[in-house]
Design a protein around this motif. Structure first.
Motif, PDB file in Angstrom:
ATOM      1  N   LEU A  14     -48.215  35.762 -31.526  1.00  0.00           N
ATOM      2  CA  LEU A  14     -49.042  35.573 -32.721  1.00  0.00           C
ATOM      3  C   LEU A  14     -48.454  36.292 -33.934  1.00  0.00           C
ATOM      4  O   LEU A  14     -48.737  35.936 -35.071  1.00  0.00           O
ATOM      5  N   GLN A  15     -47.617  37.274 -33.672  1.00  0.00           N
ATOM      6  CA  GLN A  15     -46.924  37.989 -34.739  1.00  0.00           C
ATOM      7  C   GLN A  15     -45.564  37.362 -35.045  1.00  0.00           C
ATOM      8  O   GLN A  15     -44.793  37.899 -35.843  1.00  0.00           O
ATOM      9  N   GLY A  16     -45.266  36.266 -34.361  1.00  0.00           N
ATOM     10  CA  GLY A  16     -43.997  35.581 -34.570  1.00  0.00           C
ATOM     11  C   GLY A  16     -42.851  36.199 -33.795  1.00  0.00           C
ATOM     12  O   GLY A  16     -41.686  35.970 -34.119  1.00  0.00           O
ATOM     13  N   LEU A  17     -43.166  36.970 -32.756  1.00  0.00           N
ATOM     14  CA  LEU A  17     -42.146  37.649 -31.967  1.00  0.00           C
ATOM     15  C   LEU A  17     -42.126  37.099 -30.552  1.00  0.00           C
ATOM     16  O   LEU A  17     -43.170  36.972 -29.913  1.00  0.00           O
ATOM     17  N   GLN A  18     -40.950  36.764 -30.084  1.00  0.00           N
ATOM     18  CA  GLN A  18     -40.788  36.295 -28.711  1.00  0.00           C
ATOM     19  C   GLN A  18     -40.147  37.416 -27.911  1.00  0.00           C
ATOM     20  O   GLN A  18     -38.971  37.726 -28.098  1.00  0.00           O
ATOM     21  N   ALA A  19     -40.931  38.041 -27.061  1.00  0.00           N
ATOM     22  CA  ALA A  19     -40.420  39.133 -26.232  1.00  0.00           C
ATOM     23  C   ALA A  19     -41.144  39.109 -24.898  1.00  0.00           C
ATOM     24  O   ALA A  19     -42.330  38.788 -24.833  1.00  0.00           O
ATOM     25  N   SER A  20     -40.419  39.444 -23.849  1.00  0.00           N
ATOM     26  CA  SER A  20     -41.061  39.512 -22.542  1.00  0.00           C
ATOM     27  C   SER A  20     -41.624  40.922 -22.338  1.00  0.00           C
ATOM     28  O   SER A  20     -41.206  41.882 -22.983  1.00  0.00           O
ATOM     29  N   VAL A  21     -42.586  40.999 -21.436  1.00  0.00           N
ATOM     30  CA  VAL A  21     -43.278  42.250 -21.153  1.00  0.00           C
ATOM     31  C   VAL A  21     -43.243  42.485 -19.655  1.00  0.00           C
ATOM     32  O   VAL A  21     -43.416  41.540 -18.875  1.00  0.00           O
ATOM     33  N   SER A  22     -43.026  43.718 -19.245  1.00  0.00           N
ATOM     34  CA  SER A  22     -43.108  44.073 -17.827  1.00  0.00           C
ATOM     35  C   SER A  22     -44.211  45.113 -17.656  1.00  0.00           C
ATOM     36  O   SER A  22     -44.602  45.789 -18.613  1.00  0.00           O
ATOM     37  N   ALA A  23     -44.711  45.230 -16.440  1.00  0.00           N
ATOM     38  CA  ALA A  23     -45.796  46.171 -16.159  1.00  0.00           C
ATOM     39  C   ALA A  23     -45.406  47.069 -14.997  1.00  0.00           C
ATOM     40  O   ALA A  23     -44.742  46.639 -14.050  1.00  0.00           O
ATOM     41  N   GLU A  24     -45.830  48.329 -15.103  1.00  0.00           N
ATOM     42  CA  GLU A  24     -45.570  49.301 -14.040  1.00  0.00           C
ATOM     43  C   GLU A  24     -46.747  50.252 -13.958  1.00  0.00           C
ATOM     44  O   GLU A  24     -47.179  50.811 -14.974  1.00  0.00           O
ATOM     45  N   GLN A  25     -47.262  50.433 -12.744  1.00  0.00           N
ATOM     46  CA  GLN A  25     -48.359  51.378 -12.536  1.00  0.00           C
ATOM     47  C   GLN A  25     -47.777  52.778 -12.412  1.00  0.00           C
ATOM     48  O   GLN A  25     -46.949  53.031 -11.552  1.00  0.00           O
ATOM     49  N   THR A  37     -44.441  47.430 -20.885  1.00  0.00           N
ATOM     50  CA  THR A  37     -43.211  47.687 -21.631  1.00  0.00           C
ATOM     51  C   THR A  37     -42.707  46.403 -22.279  1.00  0.00           C
ATOM     52  O   THR A  37     -42.504  45.396 -21.591  1.00  0.00           O
ATOM     53  N   ILE A  38     -42.518  46.471 -23.593  1.00  0.00           N
ATOM     54  CA  ILE A  38     -42.019  45.331 -24.357  1.00  0.00           C
ATOM     55  C   ILE A  38     -40.495  45.365 -24.312  1.00  0.00           C
ATOM     56  O   ILE A  38     -39.873  46.356 -24.701  1.00  0.00           O
ATOM     57  N   ASP A  39     -39.893  44.287 -23.820  1.00  0.00           N
ATOM     58  CA  ASP A  39     -38.433  44.171 -23.755  1.00  0.00           C
ATOM     59  C   ASP A  39     -37.902  43.905 -25.165  1.00  0.00           C
ATOM     60  O   ASP A  39     -38.331  42.969 -25.834  1.00  0.00           O
ATOM     61  N   THR A  40     -36.961  44.725 -25.610  1.00  0.00           N
ATOM     62  CA  THR A  40     -36.455  44.631 -26.978  1.00  0.00           C
ATOM     63  C   THR A  40     -35.209  43.757 -27.106  1.00  0.00           C
ATOM     64  O   THR A  40     -34.683  43.607 -28.211  1.00  0.00           O
ATOM     65  N   ALA A  41     -34.746  43.143 -26.011  1.00  0.00           N
ATOM     66  CA  ALA A  41     -33.500  42.372 -26.040  1.00  0.00           C
ATOM     67  C   ALA A  41     -33.512  41.267 -27.092  1.00  0.00           C
ATOM     68  O   ALA A  41     -32.489  40.996 -27.725  1.00  0.00           O
ATOM     69  N   SER A  42     -34.660  40.633 -27.291  1.00  0.00           N
ATOM     70  CA  SER A  42     -34.724  39.511 -28.243  1.00  0.00           C
ATOM     71  C   SER A  42     -35.251  39.931 -29.617  1.00  0.00           C
ATOM     72  O   SER A  42     -35.483  39.084 -30.474  1.00  0.00           O
ATOM     73  N   LEU A  43     -35.416  41.222 -29.829  1.00  0.00           N
ATOM     74  CA  LEU A  43     -35.966  41.722 -31.091  1.00  0.00           C
ATOM     75  C   LEU A  43     -34.903  42.434 -31.918  1.00  0.00           C
ATOM     76  O   LEU A  43     -34.017  43.084 -31.370  1.00  0.00           O
ATOM     77  N   SER A  44     -35.024  42.332 -33.230  1.00  0.00           N
ATOM     78  CA  SER A  44     -34.117  43.060 -34.111  1.00  0.00           C
ATOM     79  C   SER A  44     -34.571  44.512 -34.206  1.00  0.00           C
ATOM     80  O   SER A  44     -35.707  44.850 -33.838  1.00  0.00           O
ATOM     81  N   GLU A  45     -33.712  45.358 -34.708  1.00  0.00           N
ATOM     82  CA  GLU A  45     -34.057  46.768 -34.891  1.00  0.00           C
ATOM     83  C   GLU A  45     -35.270  46.908 -35.816  1.00  0.00           C
ATOM     84  O   GLU A  45     -36.166  47.717 -35.571  1.00  0.00           O
ATOM     85  N   GLY A  46     -35.318  46.087 -36.853  1.00  0.00           N
ATOM     86  CA  GLY A  46     -36.446  46.108 -37.787  1.00  0.00           C
ATOM     87  C   GLY A  46     -37.750  45.698 -37.118  1.00  0.00           C
ATOM     88  O   GLY A  46     -38.811  46.259 -37.420  1.00  0.00           O
ATOM     89  N   GLN A  47     -37.676  44.719 -36.223  1.00  0.00           N
ATOM     90  CA  GLN A  47     -38.882  44.291 -35.515  1.00  0.00           C
ATOM     91  C   GLN A  47     -39.385  45.384 -34.579  1.00  0.00           C
ATOM     92  O   GLN A  47     -40.587  45.635 -34.480  1.00  0.00           O
TER      93      GLN A  47
END
Length: 166
Positions: A14-25, A37-47
């Motif tokens: 919804l924010q225009g960002l495509q990122a995968s998320v993983s979960a860990e207990q 945890t938001i995976d930053t691989a597809s995000l720019s440094e600014g994002q």
């Protein structure tokens, strides 16, 4: 877990960002939350910087939303705490808060004077309260009103008997 991952991925989309998320207990001392945890691989440094925000405020806001929305219709027994992580920010901040708590404790124990910790979010104040709970000779409380509310550390005022005189 899947519901929380889907929810956060949708919020990012919804924010225009495509990122995968993983979960860990997590089941560490003082932390039994589900870390998203938001995976930053597809995000720019600014994002990434934008998702963290100034002093973590954007990440804190998203985490508040996660905890509110994901627990909204859950029974009390099924509710859980969620921690949002990106780019190691939370882990770095936890280490900083631990060092700050230890410094405050050492200072108060050494000189007996109150120590004020300013500039913490309410979640960070709760964390530092918990970290300082291991020091039985200290007590903590919050003073002031938002946005100037801060944590105070001082020697306990309890007059407990001294066992060393036996």
């Amino acid at each position: 877990m899947e519901k929380s991952i889907s929810w956060l991925e949708e919020l990012l989309a919804l924010q225009g960002l495509q990122a995968s998320v993983s979960a860990e207990q997590k089941n560490e001392e003082g932390d039994d939350s589900l870390w998203l945890t938001i995976d930053t691989a597809s995000l720019s440094e600014g994002q990434v910087t934008g998702l963290i925000g100034d002093r973590g405020k954007v990440l804190d806001s998203m985490q508040y939303l996660a905890n509110t929305i994901l627990n909204l219709s859950a029974d009390a027994a099924e509710q859980r705490a969620y921690t949002l992580e990106i780019n190691g920010y939370r882990q770095k901040r936890q280490a900083e808060l631990k060092a700050l708590a230890d410094e405050a404790a050492e200072t108060v124990i050494a000189n007996g004077q109150e120590f004020e910790i300013k500039g913490l979010s309410s979640a960070e104040r709760r964390q530092v309260h918990g970290l300082l709970g291991e020091y039985k000779q200290l007590e903590t409380f919050s003073r002031g009103r938002e946005p100037e509310r801060h944590l105070v550390v001082k020697l306990t005022t309890k007059n407990e008997p001294d066992d060393s005189e036996e």
